[in-house]
Scaffold this motif. Structure first.
Motif, PDB file in Angstrom:
ATOM      1  N   ARG A 184       8.818  19.162 -29.198  1.00 39.42           N
ATOM      2  CA  ARG A 184       8.221  18.699 -27.942  1.00 39.42           C
ATOM      3  C   ARG A 184       8.022  17.181 -27.936  1.00 39.42           C
TER       4      ARG A 184
ATOM      5  N   TRP B 232      11.332  14.912 -27.104  1.00 37.08           N
ATOM      6  CA  TRP B 232      11.777  14.680 -25.729  1.00 37.08           C
ATOM      7  C   TRP B 232      10.717  13.932 -24.926  1.00 37.08           C
TER       8      TRP B 232
ATOM      9  N   VAL C 175      15.737  14.958 -19.001  1.00 36.16           N
ATOM     10  CA  VAL C 175      15.592  14.266 -20.283  1.00 36.16           C
ATOM     11  C   VAL C 175      15.512  15.277 -21.420  1.00 36.16           C
ATOM     12  N   ARG C 176      14.743  16.344 -21.214  1.00 36.81           N
ATOM     13  CA  ARG C 176      14.591  17.362 -22.253  1.00 36.81           C
ATOM     14  C   ARG C 176      15.929  17.996 -22.601  1.00 36.81           C
ATOM     15  N   SER C 177      16.799  18.139 -21.624  1.00 38.20           N
ATOM     16  CA  SER C 177      18.103  18.759 -21.876  1.00 38.20           C
ATOM     17  C   SER C 177      19.020  17.887 -22.734  1.00 38.20           C
ATOM     18  N   THR C 178      18.703  16.603 -22.844  1.00 40.59           N
ATOM     19  CA  THR C 178      19.539  15.698 -23.648  1.00 40.59           C
ATOM     20  C   THR C 178      19.037  15.546 -25.067  1.00 40.59           C
ATOM     21  N   CYS C 179      17.852  16.099 -25.367  1.00 45.58           N
ATOM     22  CA  CYS C 179      17.245  15.918 -26.687  1.00 45.58           C
ATOM     23  C   CYS C 179      17.512  17.119 -27.581  1.00 45.58           C
TER      24      CYS C 179
ATOM     25  N   THR D 208      11.183  10.249 -25.507  1.00 49.50           N
ATOM     26  CA  THR D 208      12.343   9.770 -24.751  1.00 49.50           C
ATOM     27  C   THR D 208      12.007   9.665 -23.271  1.00 49.50           C
TER      28      THR D 208
END
Length: 414
Positions: free
Chosen positions: A292, A295, A282-286, A298
């Motif tokens: 911080r 993400w 998920v963090r890689s898509t934000c 999300t």
């Protein structure tokens, strides 16, 4: 009375509390100034004006600590995972004017609401507590037994889903209807704080998310009630379109297409098997500029979506609301605490549909003895006592930030 040390809980990072967007977000409302947005939110809800009982809140923590140290069979770090009932004062208010002979807590959890209700209503003759989480049920049993003299009351704690409420009540010969029913739809702190359950965004653990991960005999059918579907199964084997639908409908996630693509692509590298792996995806898509919190919000929506799908929460809620109302005696009340817009929308629409029965609705007169009920709607079968949901007081939100998204709605059977 012993004094509990109150801590300001950190904001919850589970799928059921943070990062929820209003169901009316988007469109023209997106262009409103922050002040007007806040005013619009206030108009759609009723902030509780009840005085927050800090002493009672402290007593809850004291009871939990005492029970965890006195009963070694239940190993719980209450200091780290203390769970207090949300909107306890408001719930007690809802039933304070009623003579309760029978009461059902459909989501007994750690027993906070139940033990307080039993103490507040010594006239109770029958109590039933349900929960799909057997560990929570064990904690509730210890707490209720230790704080309540149940010699004059039939008390039963059952392991089962509240969608089986009617069938479970049918196992009691003398119980045809009940005077009060409570449903608290939130996920508890003790579940969030246990990484092995898979609900936390920041703690690494298995992608489980089942509310009932343990095998136990079913109260009615004498068979295993263990849930088998895990979040891991959905992420690694369900059709791509279905994964996208879950993120879009249950998480109300605007970036669901990219997340869907990333999740399916991860299968080529072995799939996703831990909460950390999912959180990293998920963090890689934000975008980095969102920081911080961007993400995390999300990820919270993604975790919420998966939890709802794993436990079939929304369908269970729809079925149970109808069955719960049917199980009420004349004058009985059903109170429901929800924690996100999807649940609250279902509760609101179900209440109006239940009391309407195909006929018109009308505004009902207020009862001056129940000041918490600000606006009422009358139907042929019942009375909605909360036209607008009641939300926690500012004082409670300061002490327990996890409760800030809670909404309480109440309906009464005629």
């Amino acid at each position: 009375m012993a004094v509990a040390k109150l801590r300001l809980f950190p904001h919850s990072l589970c799928g059921g509390f943070l990062g929820r967007r209003s169901c009316s977000s988007g469109g023209a409302r997106a262009n409103l100034s922050p002040a007007k947005k806040s005013l619009a939110l206030v108009k759609r809800r009723t902030r509780s004006d009840s005085e927050f009982d800090l002493e009672a809140y402290a007593q809850v923590l004291v009871e939990q600590t005492n029970h965890s140290t006195e009963n070694r069979a239940i190993e719980v770090d209450w200091d780290a995972a203390a769970h207090v009932p949300v909107m306890l004062g408001e719930v007690l208010q809802v039933f304070s004017q009623k003579h309760l002979r029978s009461f059902v807590d459909c989501t007994v959890g750690a027993g906070g609401h139940s033990s307080a209700m039993i103490r507040a209503h010594p006239e109770l003759q029958f109590y039933l507590g349900l929960d799909v989480d057997p560990k929570a049920l064990d904690m509730a049993r210890v707490r209720i037994d230790a704080t309540t003299d149940c010699s004059s009351m039939e008390l039963s704690l059952r392991h089962g889903n509240f969608r089986s409420l009617k069938q479970i009540l049918g196992t009691f010969e003398l119980i045809e209807s009940v005077d009060g029913i409570l449903m608290d739809l939130g996920i508890s702190s003790m579940q969030v704080n246990n990484p092995e359950r898979g609900f936390s965004v920041l703690e690494d653990g298995p992608l489980d998310m089942r509310m009932n991960p343990h095998v136990r005999s079913c109260v009615i059918f004498n068979e295993s009630c263990q849930a088998t579907l895990k979040a891991e199964d959905i992420l690694n084997s369900w059709p791509e379109a279905e994964v996208g639908r879950i993120l879009r409908e249950y998480g109300e996630e605007s970036n669901w297409r990219l997340l869907q693509k990333k999740i399916v692509s991860a299968r080529l590298c072995g799939g996703l098997h831990s909460t950390k792996e999912l959180a990293d995806l998920v963090r890689s898509t934000c975008p980095p500029f969102k920081g911080r919190q961007g993400w995390i919000k999300t990820a919270t929506r993604v975790f919420q979506a998966l939890r709802i799908a794993v436990n079939d929460e929304l369908e269970s809620l729809k079925v149970t609301l109808d069955e719960a109302f049917d199980s009420l005696a004349s004058g009985g009340r059903l109170a429901v605490i929800s924690f996100h817009s999807l649940e609250d929308r279902i509760v609101k629409q179900s209440f109006l549909s239940i009391i309407n029965n195909g006929e018109g609705l009308e505004k009902a007169d207020l009862d001056v003895s129940e000041s918490w009920s600000k606006a009422r709607v009358l139907g042929r079968r019942g009375l909605v006592l909360t036209k607008r949901p009641i939300t926690p007081s500012d004082e409670e939100v300061k002490v327990n930030p996890r409760c800030r998204s809670a909404k309480l709605r109440v309906v009464q059977k005629i």
